[in-house]
Design a protein around this motif. Structure first.
Motif, short mmCIF file in Angstrom:
data_model
loop_
_atom_site.label_atom_id
_atom_site.label_comp_id
_atom_site.label_asym_id
_atom_site.label_seq_id
_atom_site.Cartn_x
_atom_site.Cartn_y
_atom_site.Cartn_z
N VAL A 168 6.71 3.04 -0.70
CA VAL A 168 5.74 2.95 -1.80
C VAL A 168 5.02 4.29 -1.87
N ASN A 169 5.24 5.03 -2.95
CA ASN A 169 4.68 6.39 -3.07
C ASN A 169 3.42 6.47 -3.92
N PHE B 125 7.21 -2.40 6.55
CA PHE B 125 6.57 -1.74 7.68
C PHE B 125 5.37 -0.95 7.17
N ARG B 126 4.29 -1.00 7.93
CA ARG B 126 3.08 -0.28 7.54
C ARG B 126 2.59 0.54 8.73
N PHE C 135 11.86 14.95 4.15
CA PHE C 135 12.72 14.03 3.41
C PHE C 135 12.00 13.43 2.20
N LYS C 136 10.68 13.32 2.27
CA LYS C 136 9.92 12.87 1.11
C LYS C 136 10.12 13.84 -0.05
N GLN C 137 10.04 15.15 0.24
CA GLN C 137 10.23 16.15 -0.80
C GLN C 137 11.66 16.14 -1.33
N LYS D 98 0.84 -1.20 0.00
CA LYS D 98 0.00 0.00 0.00
C LYS D 98 0.88 1.24 0.00
N VAL D 99 0.29 2.37 -0.40
CA VAL D 99 0.99 3.64 -0.34
C VAL D 99 1.41 3.90 1.11
N GLY D 100 2.68 4.25 1.29
CA GLY D 100 3.20 4.51 2.63
C GLY D 100 3.94 3.35 3.24
#
Length: 384
Positions: free
Chosen positions: A74-75, A90-91, A147-149, A52-54
């Protein structure tokens, strides 16, 4: 706040051209998910959950210790996609924070604590024993989003660089003639003459083996280039760990490189690797496992060098280097490599075109390196 799950175990007979996509270590690079050596299996055998996303996926078992701990988040939605048996995931609500945490030196230290002398894996128990100092959830979200950006910006520059590399590969196929062709598929305007097939030995005034000397600490002036000092990707002189030849240089003038000289690796796994010397690289002597070709003035050195990046050159090296022991190509063998050669003016036009393209590569690579260095510095500052 975070749960984990394991990957899918499958057999070679379960693999097919389409079906459920299995994410493996080959799909993780620079903290990003990529398409590389993709594997699909029969959906009927899948008994693990879809990503899943994330979700943050991580390599937990591998033949190479260096790959343990590789990870990515997973983006975007990935339907019919699971992780492989050598992966864990990890979720939770703080996936971006976890993904950043796994990039820190602290995490790598914890991984190395868990690895055994012979077994390259980390288990669920190993993860449960790892201790990290973390802020409250709100601050985790801010750090994770930051950090995502940054990862998005790094990935954007990496894609631009990869696109340029694919573009160059296409140009190398189009702008150089094949052995049986008199002209290439694409030409610059106003050039119509046929190309002449010539051996590399006809284009060079000499082939010379390098200096038989070990390396010592760099003296600030005299540089020493060995096979390992030639960057595998850019084919430029890697100046990060400079050395000098450990020999009386008064007798080594013949081993100084001159503008336009081309070096060839003559043995080992890197056989065929090439490098074009330019004056801005400074005073450079070349080592014994390299062969120097001094290109004649009536030929363009950059044009000749770019030929060593083509698929026809790779094929030549693959066939010629076969030995009973370690692969190798000697000076005589290099001298019989054949390339199509146009007029000097057309050579210079093509050589300059590829030089400008390579300069663009260098610019993008420099930006990418700075961004990665910035990320590492910020990981040190934002994580305890």
């Amino acid at each position: 706040m975070t749960s984990s799950y394991s990957g899918l175990t499958y057999s070679p007979t379960d693999i097919q051209d389409t079906g459920t996509f299995v994410l493996r270590s080959s799909n993780v690079k620079n903290d990003q998910l990529i398409d590389a050596d993709n594997v699909y299996v029969n959906p009927d055998i899948v008994n693990s959950i879809n990503v899943k996303v994330g979700d943050v996926i991580i390599v937990v078992r591998n033949g190479s210790r260096a790959l343990i701990g590789k990870h990515a988040i997973v983006n975007e939605e990935m339907t019919d996609t699971v992780i492989g048996a050598f992966m864990s995931a990890f979720r939770g609500e703080n996936g971006n924070y976890i993904n950043a945490l796994l990039s820190t030196d602290n995490f790598q230290k914890e991984v190395h604590k868990s690895l055994g002398a012979t077994i390259n894996q980390i288990t669920g128990k190993d993860f449960s024993m790892m201790i990290f100092q973390t802020p409250k959830f709100g601050e985790q979200q801010k750090i994770g989003a930051f950090f995502k950006q940054l990862d998005y910006t790094i990935a954007l520059h990496q894609r631009k660089l990869d696109k340029l590399k694919r573009l160059k590969k296409g140009y190398l196929q189009q702008l150089f003639s094949k052995n049986d062709d008199k002209v290439p598929r694409v030409r610059f305007a106003n050039f119509t003459d046929e190309w002449e097939l010539r051996k590399l030995g006809e284009l060079a005034s000499s082939f010379e083996y390098g200096l038989n000397a070990s390396a010592k600490e760099f003296d600030g002036i005299h540089k020493y280039i060995r096979i390992t000092d030639i960057d595998d990707s850019s084919r430029k002189f890697n100046s990060e760990s400079l050395t000098s030849p450990d020999i009386a240089l008064s007798s080594a003038d013949n081993y100084k490189l001159k503008n336009g000289d081309i070096l060839f690796a003559r043995t080992g796994a890197s056989v065929g690797k090439s490098y074009l010397y330019i004056e801005s690289d400074g005073l450079v002597y070349y080592a014994g496992f390299l062969i120097r070709a001094r290109i004649k003035s009536e030929f363009d050195s950059n044009f000749v060098f770019q030929h060593t990046l083509t698929s026809s050159y790779e094929s030549f090296i693959r066939v010629t280097s076969q030995r009973s022991g370690q692969p190798g190509v000697n000076a005589k063998e290099y001298s019989i490599f054949e390339i199509g050669v146009p007029s000097l003016e057309e050579q210079q036009k093509i050589g300059l075109f590829f030089k400008r393209l390579d300069d663009t590569f260098t610019l993008h690579q420099s930006k990418l390196d700075k961004l990665n260095s910035l990320k590492q510095a910020l990981l040190q500052k934002l994580f305890v």
